[in-house]
Design a protein around this motif. Sequence first.
Motif, PDB file in Angstrom:
ATOM      1  N   ASN A 163       0.829  -1.207   0.000  1.00 29.12           N
ATOM      2  CA  ASN A 163       0.000   0.000   0.000  1.00 29.12           C
ATOM      3  C   ASN A 163       0.865   1.259   0.000  1.00 29.12           C
ATOM      4  N   SER A 164       1.934   1.250   0.798  1.00 30.29           N
ATOM      5  CA  SER A 164       2.830   2.407   0.860  1.00 30.29           C
ATOM      6  C   SER A 164       3.542   2.616  -0.466  1.00 30.29           C
ATOM      7  N   ARG A 165       3.925   1.518  -1.122  1.00 34.43           N
ATOM      8  CA  ARG A 165       4.613   1.642  -2.407  1.00 34.43           C
ATOM      9  C   ARG A 165       3.679   2.267  -3.452  1.00 34.43           C
ATOM     10  N   VAL A 166       2.421   1.848  -3.462  1.00 38.14           N
ATOM     11  CA  VAL A 166       1.474   2.422  -4.430  1.00 38.14           C
ATOM     12  C   VAL A 166       1.303   3.912  -4.177  1.00 38.14           C
ATOM     13  N   ASP A 167       1.178   4.307  -2.907  1.00 35.57           N
ATOM     14  CA  ASP A 167       1.062   5.731  -2.584  1.00 35.57           C
ATOM     15  C   ASP A 167       2.293   6.491  -3.075  1.00 35.57           C
ATOM     16  N   GLN A 168       3.474   5.892  -2.906  1.00 33.98           N
ATOM     17  CA  GLN A 168       4.705   6.546  -3.349  1.00 33.98           C
ATOM     18  C   GLN A 168       4.753   6.655  -4.872  1.00 33.98           C
ATOM     19  N   MET A 169       4.291   5.604  -5.558  1.00 37.85           N
ATOM     20  CA  MET A 169       4.240   5.647  -7.023  1.00 37.85           C
ATOM     21  C   MET A 169       3.359   6.797  -7.509  1.00 37.85           C
ATOM     22  N   MET A 170       2.214   6.974  -6.856  1.00 32.67           N
ATOM     23  CA  MET A 170       1.328   8.067  -7.248  1.00 32.67           C
ATOM     24  C   MET A 170       2.004   9.412  -6.983  1.00 32.67           C
ATOM     25  N   ALA A 171       2.687   9.528  -5.851  1.00 32.09           N
ATOM     26  CA  ALA A 171       3.396  10.767  -5.532  1.00 32.09           C
ATOM     27  C   ALA A 171       4.526  11.036  -6.523  1.00 32.09           C
ATOM     28  N   ASP A 172       5.108   9.962  -7.044  1.00 31.69           N
ATOM     29  CA  ASP A 172       6.228  10.098  -7.988  1.00 31.69           C
ATOM     30  C   ASP A 172       5.779  10.405  -9.414  1.00 31.69           C
ATOM     31  N   GLY A 173       4.452  10.371  -9.653  1.00 34.94           N
ATOM     32  CA  GLY A 173       3.951  10.754 -10.974  1.00 34.94           C
ATOM     33  C   GLY A 173       3.450   9.614 -11.836  1.00 34.94           C
ATOM     34  N   LEU A 174       2.948   8.539 -11.213  1.00 34.25           N
ATOM     35  CA  LEU A 174       2.466   7.402 -11.998  1.00 34.25           C
ATOM     36  C   LEU A 174       1.343   7.796 -12.948  1.00 34.25           C
ATOM     37  N   LEU A 175       0.447   8.657 -12.505  1.00 30.36           N
ATOM     38  CA  LEU A 175      -0.674   9.046 -13.373  1.00 30.36           C
ATOM     39  C   LEU A 175      -0.166   9.723 -14.652  1.00 30.36           C
ATOM     40  N   ASP A 176       0.816  10.601 -14.522  1.00 34.51           N
ATOM     41  CA  ASP A 176       1.378  11.252 -15.710  1.00 34.51           C
ATOM     42  C   ASP A 176       2.059  10.238 -16.623  1.00 34.51           C
ATOM     43  N   GLU A 177       2.733   9.252 -16.009  1.00 30.94           N
ATOM     44  CA  GLU A 177       3.362   8.208 -16.816  1.00 30.94           C
ATOM     45  C   GLU A 177       2.310   7.445 -17.616  1.00 30.94           C
ATOM     46  N   VAL A 178       1.199   7.109 -16.971  1.00 35.45           N
ATOM     47  CA  VAL A 178       0.131   6.380 -17.650  1.00 35.45           C
ATOM     48  C   VAL A 178      -0.476   7.235 -18.763  1.00 35.45           C
ATOM     49  N   LYS A 179      -0.670   8.512 -18.511  1.00 34.83           N
ATOM     50  CA  LYS A 179      -1.205   9.413 -19.547  1.00 34.83           C
ATOM     51  C   LYS A 179      -0.300   9.417 -20.778  1.00 34.83           C
ATOM     52  N   SER A 180       1.021   9.411 -20.544  1.00 32.45           N
ATOM     53  CA  SER A 180       1.961   9.445 -21.668  1.00 32.45           C
ATOM     54  C   SER A 180       1.931   8.160 -22.481  1.00 32.45           C
ATOM     55  N   LEU A 181       1.390   7.092 -21.886  1.00 34.30           N
ATOM     56  CA  LEU A 181       1.359   5.788 -22.558  1.00 34.30           C
ATOM     57  C   LEU A 181      -0.002   5.477 -23.189  1.00 34.30           C
ATOM     58  N   LEU A 182      -0.929   6.422 -23.118  1.00 37.76           N
ATOM     59  CA  LEU A 182      -2.256   6.196 -23.696  1.00 37.76           C
ATOM     60  C   LEU A 182      -2.212   5.733 -25.158  1.00 37.76           C
ATOM     61  N   PRO A 183      -1.336   6.283 -26.002  1.00 33.30           N
ATOM     62  CA  PRO A 183      -1.308   5.821 -27.401  1.00 33.30           C
ATOM     63  C   PRO A 183      -0.877   4.356 -27.562  1.00 33.30           C
ATOM     64  N   PHE A 184      -0.278   3.787 -26.502  1.00 35.25           N
ATOM     65  CA  PHE A 184       0.258   2.427 -26.591  1.00 35.25           C
ATOM     66  C   PHE A 184      -0.533   1.431 -25.735  1.00 35.25           C
ATOM     67  N   ARG A 185      -1.692   1.830 -25.243  1.00 32.71           N
ATOM     68  CA  ARG A 185      -2.391   1.050 -24.225  1.00 32.71           C
ATOM     69  C   ARG A 185      -2.805  -0.339 -24.694  1.00 32.71           C
ATOM     70  N   LYS A 186      -2.881  -0.572 -25.989  1.00 28.59           N
ATOM     71  CA  LYS A 186      -3.293  -1.884 -26.495  1.00 28.59           C
ATOM     72  C   LYS A 186      -2.155  -2.903 -26.471  1.00 28.59           C
ATOM     73  N   TYR A 187      -0.930  -2.420 -26.252  1.00 28.71           N
ATOM     74  CA  TYR A 187       0.185  -3.372 -26.212  1.00 28.71           C
ATOM     75  C   TYR A 187       0.115  -4.190 -24.934  1.00 28.71           C
ATOM     76  N   ASN A 188       0.495  -5.474 -25.047  1.00 27.12           N
ATOM     77  CA  ASN A 188       0.343  -6.394 -23.940  1.00 27.12           C
ATOM     78  C   ASN A 188       1.089  -5.952 -22.683  1.00 27.12           C
ATOM     79  N   ALA A 189       2.251  -5.335 -22.851  1.00 29.65           N
ATOM     80  CA  ALA A 189       3.045  -4.938 -21.688  1.00 29.65           C
ATOM     81  C   ALA A 189       2.272  -4.036 -20.734  1.00 29.65           C
ATOM     82  N   LEU A 190       1.302  -3.295 -21.260  1.00 26.39           N
ATOM     83  CA  LEU A 190       0.556  -2.344 -20.439  1.00 26.39           C
ATOM     84  C   LEU A 190      -0.719  -2.939 -19.842  1.00 26.39           C
ATOM     85  N   ASN A 191      -1.019  -4.181 -20.175  1.00 26.56           N
ATOM     86  CA  ASN A 191      -2.168  -4.865 -19.573  1.00 26.56           C
ATOM     87  C   ASN A 191      -1.740  -5.448 -18.226  1.00 26.56           C
TER      88      ASN A 191
END
Length: 312
Positions: free
Chosen positions: A217-245
Amino acid sequence: MMASVKSSSEKKKTMISIVGPTAIGKTALAIQLAQHFGTEIISADSRQFFKEMAIGTAKPSTAELATAKHHFIDSHTITELFSTGDFEIEGLKKLEEVFQNHDQSIMVGGSGLYVNALINGLDEMPDVDLSIREKLNKQLEDEGLAVIQNQLAELDPEYFERVDQQNPQRMIRGLEVFLSTGQKLSSMLSATKKDRPFNIIKIGLNTDRAVLYNRINSRVDQMMADGLLDEVKSLLPFRKYNALNTVGYSELFDYLDGKHSLEDAIAAIKQNTRRFAKRQLTWFRRDEEINWFEPDQSTEIIDFIERKITEK
């Protein structure tokens, strides 16, 4: 392969395998062992291969990477398919290179299929009926992942319990093998062990479940603080690739699609990561050769490995 690793007058080289659930502290231990033995690290984390995925995969930091040489981190792009069979071949080649200059190597990761591929090797996988694969992919698109999950859980529950249930490719792979051959994929994964020209010492990390879940739980909170949402936004064009599932990305894609709130997405990441950790432990506990320790027992682990190397 790797005949040059050992001559008749030399002792075998040793690969030290570190496994355990996510967030348990495998990276820190691997670096400590690499420094102690003066060697290099092979990553067997199937999500850390990909350059574009950093925060959500909990890759070693730049500082950590600078303290020990790592292989198979940022080695591929999400547009490439890098299978367990590919990892077995490339991993053995890399081990041969490491063993040219070092008596030990470290392999670390929580991806059981990839760890198994390097330690035991893979059986020859059967050809599948491509029409069945196409049908399953269409079913996934039309009816969603849950339908595929339920079919696999019924036809090959052993495989279903051992792999990432949120990964559509893993789910479809298990189903297509059974529907094409009538055989369970779980029965093919480690039916035979290939001889390796090096010794293997297996170390597992685990701790009290409540402690582990708090770390997750703490690691997930830290990931969000580190900018995980922005990282996911940057990967929207590639979301169909298996690595992102995969956990941490799928939930935030759903949030960006308006399927649920950000708070609910974060809660889902934590829940799915805890479930993933439970499956990892189920997988690794089946291996009676793994020697289990708490994550704070690095001194004991080093002493244990030193004794084992001397015995061998």
